[in-house]
Write a protein that holds these residues in place. Structure first.
Motif, PDB file in Angstrom:
ATOM      1  N   PRO A 213       0.805  -1.223   0.000  1.00 31.62           N
ATOM      2  CA  PRO A 213       0.000   0.000   0.000  1.00 31.62           C
ATOM      3  C   PRO A 213       0.839   1.274   0.000  1.00 31.62           C
ATOM      4  CG  PRO A 213       0.099  -0.903   2.213  1.00 31.62           C
ATOM      5  CD  PRO A 213       0.861  -1.857   1.332  1.00 31.62           C
ATOM      6  N   MET A 214       0.323   2.281  -0.716  1.00 28.84           N
ATOM      7  CA  MET A 214       0.891   3.633  -0.723  1.00 28.84           C
ATOM      8  C   MET A 214      -0.237   4.604  -0.391  1.00 28.84           C
ATOM      9  SD  MET A 214       3.084   3.365  -4.272  1.00 28.84           S
ATOM     10  CE  MET A 214       1.982   2.217  -5.072  1.00 28.84           C
ATOM     11  N   PHE A 215      -0.068   5.395   0.659  1.00 30.31           N
ATOM     12  CA  PHE A 215      -1.085   6.351   1.083  1.00 30.31           C
ATOM     13  C   PHE A 215      -0.741   7.745   0.562  1.00 30.31           C
ATOM     14  CE2 PHE A 215      -1.674   2.952   4.107  1.00 30.31           C
ATOM     15  CZ  PHE A 215      -3.045   2.944   4.365  1.00 30.31           C
ATOM     16  N   PHE A 216      -1.775   8.427   0.070  1.00 24.37           N
ATOM     17  CA  PHE A 216      -1.631   9.791  -0.451  1.00 24.37           C
ATOM     18  C   PHE A 216      -2.598  10.711   0.298  1.00 24.37           C
ATOM     19  CE2 PHE A 216      -0.816   6.767  -3.843  1.00 24.37           C
ATOM     20  CZ  PHE A 216       0.360   7.210  -4.406  1.00 24.37           C
ATOM     21  N   GLU A 217      -2.264  12.006   0.335  1.00 19.01           N
ATOM     22  CA  GLU A 217      -3.164  12.977   0.957  1.00 19.01           C
ATOM     23  C   GLU A 217      -4.519  12.961   0.250  1.00 19.01           C
ATOM     24  OE1 GLU A 217      -2.612  14.371   3.641  1.00 19.01           O
ATOM     25  OE2 GLU A 217      -0.467  14.821   3.870  1.00 19.01           O
ATOM     26  N   LEU A 218      -5.558  13.242   1.013  1.00 23.67           N
ATOM     27  CA  LEU A 218      -6.907  13.212   0.468  1.00 23.67           C
ATOM     28  C   LEU A 218      -7.075  14.196  -0.684  1.00 23.67           C
ATOM     29  CD1 LEU A 218      -9.484  11.642   1.044  1.00 23.67           C
ATOM     30  CD2 LEU A 218     -10.180  13.463   2.606  1.00 23.67           C
ATOM     31  N   GLU A 219      -6.386  15.342  -0.604  1.00 24.58           N
ATOM     32  CA  GLU A 219      -6.527  16.324  -1.694  1.00 24.58           C
ATOM     33  C   GLU A 219      -5.914  15.834  -3.006  1.00 24.58           C
ATOM     34  OE1 GLU A 219      -3.442  18.155   1.227  1.00 24.58           O
ATOM     35  OE2 GLU A 219      -5.333  17.044   1.358  1.00 24.58           O
ATOM     36  N   SER A 220      -5.144  14.755  -2.944  1.00 25.18           N
ATOM     37  CA  SER A 220      -4.587  14.173  -4.165  1.00 25.18           C
ATOM     38  C   SER A 220      -5.470  13.075  -4.746  1.00 25.18           C
ATOM     39  CB  SER A 220      -3.202  13.584  -3.896  1.00 25.18           C
ATOM     40  OG  SER A 220      -2.289  14.570  -3.459  1.00 25.18           O
ATOM     41  N   ALA A 221      -6.624  12.811  -4.138  1.00 28.46           N
ATOM     42  CA  ALA A 221      -7.444  11.665  -4.531  1.00 28.46           C
ATOM     43  C   ALA A 221      -7.856  11.731  -6.000  1.00 28.46           C
ATOM     44  CB  ALA A 221      -8.666  11.561  -3.635  1.00 28.46           C
ATOM     45  N   GLY A 222      -8.267  12.900  -6.461  1.00 28.90           N
ATOM     46  CA  GLY A 222      -8.665  13.020  -7.870  1.00 28.90           C
ATOM     47  C   GLY A 222      -7.507  12.718  -8.801  1.00 28.90           C
ATOM     48  N   THR A 223      -6.343  13.245  -8.475  1.00 29.51           N
ATOM     49  CA  THR A 223      -5.144  12.975  -9.275  1.00 29.51           C
ATOM     50  C   THR A 223      -4.827  11.484  -9.270  1.00 29.51           C
ATOM     51  OG1 THR A 223      -4.286  15.156  -8.694  1.00 29.51           O
ATOM     52  CG2 THR A 223      -2.698  13.559  -9.529  1.00 29.51           C
ATOM     53  N   VAL A 224      -4.969  10.857  -8.105  1.00 28.20           N
ATOM     54  CA  VAL A 224      -4.685   9.424  -7.989  1.00 28.20           C
ATOM     55  C   VAL A 224      -5.626   8.614  -8.882  1.00 28.20           C
ATOM     56  CG1 VAL A 224      -4.810   7.452  -6.401  1.00 28.20           C
ATOM     57  CG2 VAL A 224      -3.645   9.556  -5.702  1.00 28.20           C
TER      58      VAL A 224
END
Length: 456
Positions: A213-224
Motif C-alpha cells: 500500500p501507498m497512502f496519499f493525501e486526500l486532496e490528491s485523490a482526484g489525481t490518484v
C-alpha cells in the motif's frame, strides 16, 4: 422417497450435525457478517462429499431451505437461513498441488489462505481475492477478481473442473468434456446450480511479488484516480492492484499523527520478475507525494492476507457495487464527494481493474458477463457497532446512487447486497436466458435459491 429424520441424517454423515440446543450450535450458526442473525434448524459440518450429498437429500426430501456455506463471507448471509439446513463445508479444506501439471485441487470449504499456503511451497499461485479468509467457492463461482487477474485472468478462468452435488443428490464432474453447460454456468453464475465440493485450478509461476500500500493525501485523490486509470491501461499485465479510499490504520509504517486520517490509497502488486518491481511500481508512487507506504518484495500470500486484520469476523457489513467501463470525470467527482466520508477504518472503497487477461476471454466463454468492463467498484461498508447501522448503510447507498449513473447497469455478484435481487438480469446481461436453461436442467425446483438467484 420418505422424509429423512435428523437421526437418520446423523447416521449417514461422518461430520457433525447440530440442532438448536446442542452444544456448539451458537458458534456453528455464526457467519462473517454480524448483521445476519439466523437460526437454522440443522447445521451439518460436512467432512466429505458424501456428507454434502446426504445433506442435500435431507433438505430436498424435507422441503427445507438449504444454505451452502464455504468461507462464510457472503455479505447477504447466503451461508445461513432460518429453520432450514446449512451444509457447512468448513470441515473440507484440503488442498493437493500437482507441481508437474501446475494444478491444485482444493476442497469446497478451503479459503484462499489455505490454497495460497499449499501452492506457495511450489512457487505457484492462481488468482484469488483480496482477503485470504474468503472462501474459494463463493469467490470462484461469482468470477473471482484479485491481484493477479490482469495477468492470469479471473479465478473462474483458471478453473479446470469442479465436483458438484446437484439438487437430486448426485455427484457430477463438470469440465470442458462433461457437463459442459454446467461448467459454463459455474464460472460466474454463483451458487445456483449445486454445491461444489472440489475445485481444480490451473496454477502459474508466482511466488514472491513486489508491492503493497501507498497512502496519499486526500486532496490528491482526484489525481490518484485519474492517473491510476491512465497508468493501468498500458501497464504490463503483471501489474495488479487498485486505488481506494481508506482511513489510515494504526500501523508502524504510518506516522502516528496520521493514524485515523482518511487518505487516498493505491495497493500495488507486481508479479513479474522481482528485480523489475521498483521500476514497475515507480509510476504509481510518483503520482503524488506519498504520506506512508509499505512497499517491497514479499511472498504473494503475505500481500493476499495484508488486509485480513481489518475484516475480522463479527463486523456489520453492507456493500454495493457496479462494473465500470471508464472512470469518467463525472464518476471521479462522485467518488471525491463520497469517498472522503468513509465511516470506519474497516470500510473501504476499492476500484479493481479487470482488464488484460480478463479481456482476452471471449464474452460467451463463461457466465461472467462483463468482459468489456475495465473496473469493478465496491463500496464496502464494514463497522463494529450495530448502533451505526442506519448511518453507515446510508453512506453506502448514497455513494452507490451517486456513482451508478456513471457505471454499467450490472455489478459483480460477489459484491451484491441482499437487496440486490432486482439486479440479477443486469448482472448477467445476455447470459441470463442461458443460465435459466442450465438452472432448469440441474435444479428445476430451485433448491439452491439462497444466492443471487436465477429462477428456473
Amino acid at each position: 422417497m420418505g422424509r429423512l429424520s435428523t437421526d437418520q441424517l446423523r447416521e449417514r454423515v461422518r461430520g457433525i450435525v447440530v440442532t438448536p440446543g446442542d452444544d456448539g450450535y451458537e458458534e456453528a450458526r455464526k457467519v462473517h457478517n454480524a448483521m445476519i442473525d439466523r437460526t437454522p434448524g440443522v447445521i451439518v459440518t460436512c467432512a466429505n462429499a458424501g456428507d454434502v450429498m446426504a445433506t442435500v437429500d435431507y433438505a430436498r426430501e424435507n422441503e427445507l431451505d438449504l444454505a451452502v456455506r464455504g468461507g462464510g463471507h457472503s455479505v447477504p448471509g447466503f451461508g445461513t437461513c432460518d429453520d432450514g439446513v446449512v451444509a457447512d463445508l468448513s470441515g473440507m479444506r484440503g488442498v493437493r498441488v500437482d507441481p508437474v501439471r501446475r494444478t491444485a485441487r482444493a476442497e469446497g470449504g478451503a479459503t484462499w489462505g489455505d490454497l495460497n499456503a499449499a501452492t506457495h511451497a511450489f512457487g505457484l499461485a492462481t488468482t484469488g481475492g483480496i482477503i485470504s479468509t474468503t472462501g474459494i467457492g463463493g469467490l470462484t463461482l461469482g468470477g473471482g477478481i484479485g491481484y493477479l487477474a490482469r495477468g492470469l485472468g479471473l479465478s473462474c478462468d483458471n478453473l479446470i473442473s469442479a465436483d458438484v452435488v446437484t439438487a437430486d443428490g448426485r455427484m457430477v464432474v463438470a469440465d470442458e468434456k462433461q457437463h459442459q453447460d454446467l461448467f459454463w454456468a459455474l464460472r460466474g453464475g454463483g451458487g445456483n446450480f449445486g454445491a461444489v465440493t472440489s475445485f481444480e485450478y490451473r496454477l502459474a509461476p508466482v511466488k514472491d511479488v513486489y508491492g503493497g500500500p501507498m497512502f496519499f493525501e486526500l486532496e490528491s485523490a482526484g489525481t490518484v484516480l485519474r492517473a491510476f486509470q491512465e497508468l493501468i491501461r498500458d501497464a504490463p499485465e503483471e501489474m495488479g492492484g487498485f486505488p481506494a479510499f481508506q482511513i489510515a490504520p494504526p500501523l508502524p509504517f504510518v506516522p502516528e499523527d496520521r493514524h485515523g486520517d482518511t487518505m487516498a490509497l493505491i495497493v500495488a502488486c507486481w508479479s513479474g520478475p522481482l528485480e523489475e518491481g521498483p521500476n514497475a511500481v515507480k509510476p504509481f508512487r510518483d503520482i503524488a507525494p506519498v504520506v506512508a507506504e509499505h512497499v517491497g518484495p514479499m511472498p504473494y500470500p503475505a500481500l493476499n492476507s495484508a488486509f485480513d486484520a481489518l475484516v475480522p469476523p463479527g463486523l456489520q457489513h453492507y456493500w454495493k457495487a457496479n462494473f465500470v467501463t471508464e472512470l469518467t470525470e463525472d464518476a471521479i467527482q462522485a467518488h471525491l464527494r463520497h469517498g472522503p466520508n468513509i465511516p470506519t477504518v474497516n470500510s473501504a472503497l476499492h476500484i479493481y481493474p479487470v482488464s488484460g487477461a480478463c479481456h482476452r476471454v471471449p464474452a460467451d466463454a463463461t457466465a461472467y458477463a462483463y468482459r468489456d468492463a475495465s473496473f469493478a467498484t465496491v463500496i464496502a461498508g464494514m463497522w463494529p457497532d450495530p448502533a451505526d447501522n442506519e448511518a453507515n448503510t446510508a453512506w453506502v447507498r448514497d455513494y452507490y446512487e451517486a456513482t451508478a449513473p456513471h457505471s454499467e447497469e450490472g455489478g459483480y455478484i460477489n459484491f451484491m447486497a441482499g437487496d440486490d435481487q432486482s439486479r440479477i438480469k443486469a448482472n448477467y446481461r445476455s447470459h441470463y436466458d442461458r443460465l435459466v436453461e442450465v438452472k432448469r436442467a440441474y435444479d428445476p425446483g430451485n433448491l439452491f435459491h439462497l444466492n443471487q438467484n436465477i429462477k428456473p
